[in-house]
Design an enzyme around this catalytic site. Sequence first.
Site, mmCIF file in Angstrom:
data_model
loop_
_atom_site.group_PDB
_atom_site.id
_atom_site.type_symbol
_atom_site.label_atom_id
_atom_site.label_comp_id
_atom_site.label_asym_id
_atom_site.label_seq_id
_atom_site.Cartn_x
_atom_site.Cartn_y
_atom_site.Cartn_z
ATOM 1 N N ASP A 306 0.831 -1.202 0.000
ATOM 2 C CA ASP A 306 0.000 0.000 0.000
ATOM 3 C C ASP A 306 0.871 1.261 0.000
ATOM 4 O O ASP A 306 1.667 1.469 0.921
ATOM 5 C CB ASP A 306 -0.876 -0.070 1.266
ATOM 6 C CG ASP A 306 -2.048 0.865 1.221
ATOM 7 O OD1 ASP A 306 -2.082 1.738 0.340
ATOM 8 O OD2 ASP A 306 -2.926 0.730 2.096
ATOM 9 N N GLY A 345 -5.076 3.471 -7.870
ATOM 10 C CA GLY A 345 -5.309 3.664 -9.295
ATOM 11 C C GLY A 345 -4.565 4.847 -9.891
ATOM 12 O O GLY A 345 -4.828 5.254 -11.022
ATOM 13 N N ASP A 366 -10.589 3.937 -1.382
ATOM 14 C CA ASP A 366 -11.189 2.883 -0.551
ATOM 15 C C ASP A 366 -12.702 2.784 -0.716
ATOM 16 O O ASP A 366 -13.409 3.793 -0.739
ATOM 17 C CB ASP A 366 -10.888 3.154 0.927
ATOM 18 C CG ASP A 366 -9.414 2.976 1.246
ATOM 19 O OD1 ASP A 366 -8.614 2.842 0.307
ATOM 20 O OD2 ASP A 366 -9.081 2.977 2.436
HETATM 21 C C1 GLA Z 1 -5.504 2.112 2.743
HETATM 22 C C2 GLA Z 1 -6.003 0.993 1.851
HETATM 23 C C3 GLA Z 1 -7.032 0.182 2.603
HETATM 24 C C4 GLA Z 1 -6.430 -0.362 3.875
HETATM 25 C C5 GLA Z 1 -5.860 0.755 4.723
HETATM 26 C C6 GLA Z 1 -5.064 0.241 5.902
HETATM 27 O O1 GLA Z 1 -6.501 3.030 3.016
HETATM 28 O O2 GLA Z 1 -6.535 1.493 0.661
HETATM 29 O O3 GLA Z 1 -7.523 -0.855 1.787
HETATM 30 O O4 GLA Z 1 -5.411 -1.276 3.534
HETATM 31 O O5 GLA Z 1 -4.989 1.590 3.962
HETATM 32 O O6 GLA Z 1 -4.440 1.253 6.626
#
Ligand code: GLA
Length: 556
Positions: A306, A345, A366
């Site tokens: 991430d 993305g 998200d």
């Molecule tokens: C981001 C990701 C989520 C999740 C959180 C965890 O927002 O997009 O899917 O993994 O971090 O902190």
Amino acid sequence: MVIIAANRFTTEAQRFHRDTETETEHRAMKTKSRIGILVIIIGITLSFLLAALASARQSPEPLTGNWAVRTPNNDGTFRTTYLNLKQEGSKITGTIRVTQFYYRITDNTGGPEGFVLNASMMDGKSERKVQYEGKLVGDELHISTRRRPQDNPTQMVAVRAPAGEGALPARNPLPALHKVRDNGLARTPPMGWNSWNKFASRVDDATVRSIADAMASSGMKEAGYTYINIDDTWEAGRDAQGNIQTNKKFPDMKALADYVHGKGLKLGIYSSPGPNTCAGYEGSYGHEEQDARTYAAWGIDYLKYDWCGARTLYTDEEMPAVYQIMGDALLKTKRPIVYSLCQYGRLDVWKWGADVGGNLWRTTGDIRDAWDSMTRIGFSQNDLAPWAKPGHWNDPDMLEIGNGAMSETEYKTHMSLWAMLAAPLLAGNDLRSMSPEILAILTNREVIAVDQDKLGTQGQRVWQSAVPSPPATTAATPAPPANQEIWTRTLSGGVAVAFFNRAKEEAKITIKPADLKITGKWKARDLWTLQNVTWPETEYSVTVPSHGVVMLRLSK
Ligand code: GLA
């Protein structure tokens, strides 16, 4: 105080004098005058020292320094906010580091008795801003900030931290780009479960084990769900050799992997290429190969990687090189580990995700357990279809099915749309307590078969109703979506057709199969009623409930 101190010395001197009264007068006089000189010297030195101390106390720059707020995470780790401030008269400069973000102070008002700091950072192409209010109270900095202007302020107390603590690490140079070899995994979209949507930071070892139990015993495993993925908040710091540590919630990751493998399932984990994850935990920055080796040694089968704190060090244009580092590192371990890119993305990741070794890549921000969020994401994936193929998938984020804020009809739409999109199916609910209806949605074999079709061709929109004429369209009030949409997906030996109704009322959709470019005779099956239906050559009518779907599979 200087006078008192000097007086104390005078008294000492007097006492000394009394003790030596048997000495000669001359000697006594000499001694007395020496003591006098000593007292004066000490007095002057002391007064200098005290004056220096007093001036430091009343320094015009008492805010200068490194200030830290440490908030316990209840797993033995802390979330730390650093304000590294430099005060010069009424001007305050410096940086504010909050979990994954690193802001520079742009301007301020006020001073130690009450100040406002504005700070900003570039996050890709957009600017993020933050505002802190505060004042100096004794040796503490009492500060507050709001997540959004309308929120109540969060109050915090910062204390002085050693200089340099919390400083952003130096930027590591990036490798030249090359094509990372395909790891041969995820020939169909990954299926499993991820902890974030339901548990967020509450995920722990016991939860993961019991979710694995539920996966194995509920029928989910038989339906194809395999990966049990731990998302953010399992991490602690690093040991002296730089090895990533688990926090108190995960006492033994290897034992947990063994347990999950013992159920015939696979274990996934999460990290960030940045110094911090999105929840502010330890990221893999500068330890990529070491972390990949650790994951392999634990028996990890899937990594979600991430962007998060990497945004403080790298631009969006540098994402491919940053992601390539871990792509290479995972391959080097020789353990089959699915590589899931999560950078929302940006930079058209679908165009380069496969080249850096990605098996899937998030295409959006998200998801939330809400109709608007799910549909905004799901129905916006049309143009990405050309980039999905076996081994490399567009990821419109994890499922919210069963999390409670949508109706069963809406969850069926969620499941159908994700299957039409050849999306990863990562359940995000509590598998231990789901209703039979939710289980039935998640384990609908015929819908899953569409998702898992071996051709790996992502579906696309082939028709939509006229977009309702909106009131004036602005960025804040964009045009409403079409009320009804038809999507098709080419399958090995057939076609999936989904009739979606996004409207608040039931709708009858009438369409000529030729308009969908589906001609000739087909056998048709309704994948939710599990009934065979008639697919006419001329005209097809179907009634779709509000926020619902009718999904068919056509075969010859
Ligand atoms: C981001 C990701 C989520 C999740 C959180 C965890 O927002 O997009 O899917 O993994 O971090 O902190």
